[in-house]
Design a protein around this motif. Structure first.
Motif, PDB file in Angstrom:
ATOM      1  N   SER A 274       9.984  71.382  38.694  1.00 58.00           N
ATOM      2  CA  SER A 274      10.042  70.609  39.939  1.00 58.00           C
ATOM      3  C   SER A 274       9.417  71.317  41.135  1.00 58.00           C
ATOM      4  O   SER A 274       8.604  70.735  41.865  1.00 58.00           O
ATOM      5  N   LEU A 275       9.799  72.568  41.375  1.00 55.42           N
ATOM      6  CA  LEU A 275       9.295  73.268  42.550  1.00 55.42           C
ATOM      7  C   LEU A 275       7.809  73.568  42.414  1.00 55.42           C
ATOM      8  O   LEU A 275       7.030  73.382  43.356  1.00 55.42           O
TER       9      LEU A 275
ATOM     10  N   THR B 201      10.441  65.352  40.610  1.00 54.25           N
ATOM     11  CA  THR B 201      11.245  66.456  41.122  1.00 54.25           C
ATOM     12  C   THR B 201      12.726  66.117  41.117  1.00 54.25           C
ATOM     13  O   THR B 201      13.110  64.969  41.338  1.00 54.25           O
TER      14      THR B 201
ATOM     15  N   LEU C 122      15.415  68.507  42.727  1.00 55.20           N
ATOM     16  CA  LEU C 122      15.797  69.763  43.370  1.00 55.20           C
ATOM     17  C   LEU C 122      17.008  69.550  44.279  1.00 55.20           C
ATOM     18  O   LEU C 122      16.942  68.789  45.242  1.00 55.20           O
TER      19      LEU C 122
ATOM     20  N   ASP D  52      19.683  70.568  47.096  1.00 53.93           N
ATOM     21  CA  ASP D  52      19.827  71.383  48.296  1.00 53.93           C
ATOM     22  C   ASP D  52      21.313  71.539  48.612  1.00 53.93           C
ATOM     23  O   ASP D  52      21.984  70.566  48.984  1.00 53.93           O
TER      24      ASP D  52
ATOM     25  N   ASN E  36      16.018  66.545  46.568  1.00 50.59           N
ATOM     26  CA  ASN E  36      14.567  66.397  46.718  1.00 50.59           C
ATOM     27  C   ASN E  36      14.043  66.337  48.148  1.00 50.59           C
ATOM     28  O   ASN E  36      13.130  67.069  48.509  1.00 50.59           O
TER      29      ASN E  36
ATOM     30  N   TYR F 275      13.391  69.509  50.293  1.00 48.81           N
ATOM     31  CA  TYR F 275      12.299  70.339  49.783  1.00 48.81           C
ATOM     32  C   TYR F 275      10.947  69.690  50.059  1.00 48.81           C
ATOM     33  O   TYR F 275       9.990  70.368  50.452  1.00 48.81           O
TER      34      TYR F 275
ATOM     35  N   LYS G 217       9.868  70.002  53.690  1.00 47.56           N
ATOM     36  CA  LYS G 217       9.448  71.352  54.069  1.00 47.56           C
ATOM     37  C   LYS G 217       8.094  71.714  53.490  1.00 47.56           C
ATOM     38  O   LYS G 217       7.255  72.323  54.161  1.00 47.56           O
ATOM     39  N   LEU G 218       7.865  71.348  52.216  1.00 45.16           N
ATOM     40  CA  LEU G 218       6.632  71.742  51.545  1.00 45.16           C
ATOM     41  C   LEU G 218       5.438  70.880  51.940  1.00 45.16           C
ATOM     42  O   LEU G 218       4.312  71.369  52.017  1.00 45.16           O
TER      43      LEU G 218
ATOM     44  N   VAL H 159      17.195  75.798  40.082  1.00 45.60           N
ATOM     45  CA  VAL H 159      17.543  75.637  41.493  1.00 45.60           C
ATOM     46  C   VAL H 159      18.993  75.179  41.630  1.00 45.60           C
ATOM     47  O   VAL H 159      19.735  75.674  42.489  1.00 45.60           O
TER      48      VAL H 159
ATOM     49  N   GLU I 105      21.751  77.407  43.554  1.00 42.99           N
ATOM     50  CA  GLU I 105      22.436  76.848  44.721  1.00 42.99           C
ATOM     51  C   GLU I 105      23.952  76.859  44.521  1.00 42.99           C
ATOM     52  O   GLU I 105      24.704  77.162  45.445  1.00 42.99           O
TER      53      GLU I 105
END
Length: 316
Positions: free
Chosen positions: A117-118, A134, A136, A138, A145, A148, A151-152, A204, A208
């Motif tokens: 995913s990342l 993805t 992911l 947090d 998702n 992330y 931010k990306l 992830v 986390e």
């Protein structure tokens, strides 16, 4: 003269002046013979030369990655004249999606890249992929998702759409002899874990949860040893070589001889860049996700929640 040399996928990409994703596609299709040394794929010099001779005179063209804010353009193949659309991720639903896209969308050639995913999101930022999957988690927001992605892909225009949801949690040995029921139980002393690779959604999620519960990763025996898919993790638990692993329910069903403790429903989303070149196939993709035929095929696979499939979660 015999040359006993082999190359990594990165070296092949540089030698042929193509992207690493294209190299993986050639390997997957059997056009470029390869073998695995540890976690690394390698190609012998003789096989590379044979491939080059076979395709002499044919040109594989790649369009340079744009430097504008979308970062969305990527290599344009190809011998066939069809535009390659690279789809990243490992879930079987993506293979089904690829088949429907190939059948129902004109002018593109869907390609699969089995990337976590990342790393998938990073490849999109670099302009190396087109449809990124993805999942992911947090820990600070409890959201999947979007934190992330925001931010990306900051400053980019993109669409996030739900593919499906599925249960994630712990693989434990049959009968759950250690009585592992919550994330906090991972703090128990001397637990042996089968872990996923960095950048994967399961890794992830684990990291986390360890952070949120104040558990140090060094407490978990085997934390540094990585497996590249859910089945590998589940198999280690099934064989008694690990006490616990983190993954999705489906892998536990396939491997058998283990129990699965569901702890969270993860949202599995797709991300696409909004560019003029992408609009036609994005429209087709959304139609496929919302179609009865596609959902019916996914419903035949246990463990999928399709209640939000095709729903646009964010459009910038």
């Amino acid at each position: 003269m015999f040359i006993d040399v082999s190359y990594t996928t990165e070296e092949i990409a540089k030698l042929l002046k193509i992207s690493k994703l294209t190299v993986y596609d050639l390997i997957k299709k059997g056009e470029l013979p390869s073998y695995r040394v540890g976690k690394q794929m390698r190609v012998d010099h003789a096989d590379l030369e044979a491939y080059k001779q076979k395709h002499k005179g044919l040109q594989i063209n790649e369009r340079p990655t744009n430097t504008d804010r979308t970062k969305s353009s990527h290599m344009q193949a190809s011998i066939t004249g069809l535009r390659p659309v690279v789809i990243t991720g490992q879930d079987p639903s993506l293979d089904i999606l690829t088949k429907h896209l190939e059948k129902n969308t004109v002018g593109i050639r869907p390609l699969r890249a089995y990337v976590g995913s990342l790393d998938s999101l990073i490849s999109m930022y670099r302009g190396e992929s087109d449809i990124v999957s993805t999942h992911l988690f947090d820990g600070d927001t409890g959201e999947y998702n979007l934190p992330y992605i925001k931010k990306l892909l900051i400053g980019s225009s993109y669409t996030v759409v739900n593919l499906l949801s599925r249960n994630a949690g712990l693989y434990v040995q049959k009968g759950n002899p250690l009585q592992l029921k919550e994330w906090s139980d991972l703090g128990n002393q001397s637990l042996r874990i089968a872990n996923r690779e960095k950048g994967s959604g399961a890794r992830v999620l684990l990291d986390e949860q360890l952070r949120l519960h104040g558990i140090k990763s060094k407490q978990l025996i085997g934390y540094e040893q990585e497996h590249t898919n859910h089945l590998g993790v589940a198999s280690k638990v099934s064989l008694g070589e690990a006490d616990v692993g983190v993954g999705i329910e489906k892998a536990a069903v396939i491997v058998g001889n283990i129990d699965f403790i569901p702890l969270i429903q993860e949202r599995y989303d797709l991300v696409m860049m909004n560019t003029p070149d992408n609009q036609a196939w994005i429209h087709s993709l959304l139609g496929i996700l919302r179609s009865k035929d596609f959902k019916k095929e996914l419903q035949s696979i246990s463990g999928y929640d399709l209640s939000r499939t095709g729903e646009i979660l964010l459009e910038t």
